[in-house]
Design a protein around this motif. Sequence first.
Motif: not given
Length: 123
Positions: A99-114
Amino acid sequence: MSDRIRELVKSVEAQGVDSPYLERLRRPRGQAEAAIASLQHEIVGEMAASLGRAEDHINEALLRLDLLGRELDRGERPELVEEFNAQRKVAERRVWELRVQREALGIRRNEMLAKLYPIPPRR
């Protein structure tokens, strides 16, 4: 290239000066753009590879957790419960890292990770 830079290049060439910066300015613009495109492609590829490695770490942690859960289902053993819960923390950490890595790359939609990486409850 601006007129000011063209004049400088002509002046330096007339003086017979050899400089790597002069060579860069002489280089056709298309070569510079191709180099930038190549670098951008390399960066995107490395980002994708890094995300892939992070996903591999999650899947490894979840597989270990799944195996421990199956073993616990065959019979509760206190030492396995502790190991299961410790492995569960590892899996949670791996998902958080992605999640942190994705956010650092600008990917903000991470709800589906769960949903993609469900972590079972503690035992």
